[in-house]
Design a protein around this motif. Structure first.
Motif, mmCIF file in Angstrom:
data_model
loop_
_atom_site.group_PDB
_atom_site.id
_atom_site.type_symbol
_atom_site.label_atom_id
_atom_site.label_comp_id
_atom_site.label_asym_id
_atom_site.label_seq_id
_atom_site.Cartn_x
_atom_site.Cartn_y
_atom_site.Cartn_z
ATOM 1 N N VAL A 1 8.882 3.975 -2.055
ATOM 2 C CA VAL A 1 8.479 2.844 -2.923
ATOM 3 C C VAL A 1 9.184 2.153 -3.922
ATOM 4 N N ILE A 2 9.629 1.167 -3.925
ATOM 5 C CA ILE A 2 10.526 0.299 -4.771
ATOM 6 C C ILE A 2 9.716 -0.204 -5.605
ATOM 7 N N GLU A 3 9.886 -0.016 -7.023
ATOM 8 C CA GLU A 3 8.980 -0.727 -8.069
ATOM 9 C C GLU A 3 9.922 -1.334 -8.934
ATOM 10 N N LYS A 4 9.367 -2.712 -9.233
ATOM 11 C CA LYS A 4 10.488 -3.663 -10.018
ATOM 12 C C LYS A 4 10.649 -3.195 -11.313
ATOM 13 N N GLU A 5 9.569 -2.481 -11.925
ATOM 14 C CA GLU A 5 10.001 -2.026 -13.358
ATOM 15 C C GLU A 5 10.980 -0.811 -13.459
ATOM 16 N N SER A 6 10.905 -0.165 -12.270
ATOM 17 C CA SER A 6 11.871 1.161 -12.222
ATOM 18 C C SER A 6 13.361 0.566 -11.937
ATOM 19 N N MET A 7 13.222 -0.751 -11.099
ATOM 20 C CA MET A 7 14.735 -1.106 -10.680
ATOM 21 C C MET A 7 15.277 -1.656 -12.084
ATOM 22 N N ALA B 1 13.702 -0.217 12.739
ATOM 23 C CA ALA B 1 12.292 -0.427 12.524
ATOM 24 C C ALA B 1 12.021 -1.172 10.898
ATOM 25 N N LEU B 2 13.097 -0.541 9.945
ATOM 26 C CA LEU B 2 13.254 -1.554 8.584
ATOM 27 C C LEU B 2 13.591 -2.935 8.821
ATOM 28 N N LYS B 3 14.431 -3.148 9.800
ATOM 29 C CA LYS B 3 14.820 -4.648 10.210
ATOM 30 C C LYS B 3 13.712 -5.423 10.532
ATOM 31 N N ASP B 4 12.631 -4.885 11.478
ATOM 32 C CA ASP B 4 11.576 -5.360 12.133
ATOM 33 C C ASP B 4 10.480 -5.632 11.276
ATOM 34 N N LYS B 5 10.130 -4.368 10.465
ATOM 35 C CA LYS B 5 9.032 -4.334 9.639
ATOM 36 C C LYS B 5 9.015 -3.691 8.143
ATOM 37 N N PRO B 6 10.126 -4.219 7.582
ATOM 38 C CA PRO B 6 10.494 -3.693 6.274
ATOM 39 C C PRO B 6 9.450 -3.112 5.582
ATOM 40 N N ARG B 7 8.504 -3.753 5.017
ATOM 41 C CA ARG B 7 7.327 -3.354 4.071
ATOM 42 C C ARG B 7 6.576 -1.934 4.747
ATOM 43 N N LYS B 8 6.286 -2.223 5.973
ATOM 44 C CA LYS B 8 5.494 -1.204 6.724
ATOM 45 C C LYS B 8 6.504 0.159 6.812
ATOM 46 N N ALA C 1 14.427 5.132 -9.587
ATOM 47 C CA ALA C 1 14.669 4.142 -9.056
ATOM 48 C C ALA C 1 15.886 4.393 -8.143
ATOM 49 N N ALA C 2 16.998 5.050 -8.956
ATOM 50 C CA ALA C 2 18.055 5.590 -8.532
ATOM 51 C C ALA C 2 17.836 6.576 -7.264
ATOM 52 N N GLN C 3 16.988 7.391 -7.474
ATOM 53 C CA GLN C 3 16.884 8.344 -6.395
ATOM 54 C C GLN C 3 16.123 7.750 -5.290
ATOM 55 N N THR C 4 15.313 6.545 -5.379
ATOM 56 C CA THR C 4 14.769 5.973 -4.272
ATOM 57 C C THR C 4 15.736 5.025 -3.631
ATOM 58 N N LEU C 5 16.540 4.499 -4.230
ATOM 59 C CA LEU C 5 17.727 3.625 -3.856
ATOM 60 C C LEU C 5 18.715 4.621 -2.824
ATOM 61 N N GLU C 6 18.971 5.602 -3.554
ATOM 62 C CA GLU C 6 19.963 6.665 -2.878
ATOM 63 C C GLU C 6 19.341 7.351 -1.606
ATOM 64 N N ALA C 7 17.995 7.453 -1.614
ATOM 65 C CA ALA C 7 17.292 8.125 -0.371
ATOM 66 C C ALA C 7 17.064 6.910 0.906
ATOM 67 N N LEU C 8 17.169 5.775 0.251
ATOM 68 C CA LEU C 8 16.991 4.772 1.291
ATOM 69 C C LEU C 8 18.400 4.463 1.877
ATOM 70 N N VAL C 9 19.368 4.577 1.310
ATOM 71 C CA VAL C 9 20.797 4.455 1.542
ATOM 72 C C VAL C 9 20.955 5.712 2.642
ATOM 73 N N ALA C 10 20.779 6.809 2.154
ATOM 74 C CA ALA C 10 20.821 7.821 2.972
ATOM 75 C C ALA C 10 20.132 7.983 4.288
ATOM 76 N N ARG C 11 19.004 7.559 4.296
ATOM 77 C CA ARG C 11 17.957 7.524 5.496
ATOM 78 C C ARG C 11 18.656 6.427 6.446
ATOM 79 N N LEU C 12 18.957 5.350 5.891
ATOM 80 C CA LEU C 12 19.685 4.159 6.771
ATOM 81 C C LEU C 12 20.864 4.559 7.558
ATOM 82 N N GLY C 13 21.598 5.412 6.627
ATOM 83 C CA GLY C 13 22.808 5.783 7.162
ATOM 84 C C GLY C 13 22.761 6.970 8.293
#
Length: 97
Positions: free
Chosen positions: A55-61, A40-47, A20-32
């Motif tokens: 993949v953001i998994e509830k259990e991992s978070m 694209a994330l703003k317009d169609k976040p899930r896609k 989960a930490a790696q996923t969040l950190e990768a998302l932050v890095a990509r957004l930055g």
């Protein structure tokens, strides 16, 4: 995090937390670093996340919040600085709704 703190969790919880930490950190890095991804994330976040293989998994978070709450908080603070509240609402709403 201390070894004592980690040892109070199962190996699966620790592994899920790290994922989960790696996923969040990768998302932050990509957004930055990728303006087209951010748009694209703003317009169609899930896609956009699916297309990027993020993949953001509830259990991992949940494991991350338990195992390393400080790392979770740091990643979330960075994420909240990069996305608007509409993104967060969209991501917390069931996709079938």
């Amino acid at each position: 995090m201390t070894q004592t703190a980690v040892s109070s969790f199962t190996a699966q919880q620790v592994a899920e937390a790290e994922k989960a930490a790696q996923t969040l950190e990768a998302l932050v890095a990509r957004l930055g670093s990728d303006e087209s991804f951010a748009a694209a994330l703003k317009d169609k976040p899930r896609k956009t996340l699916a297309d990027a293989g993020i993949v953001i998994e509830k259990e991992s978070m949940e494991s991350l919040m338990l195992v390393d709450a400080e790392r979770f908080d740091r990643a979330c603070e960075l994420l909240f600085d990069l996305v608007d509240s509409d993104f967060l609402i969209t991501m917390s709403t069931p996709s079938c709704g």
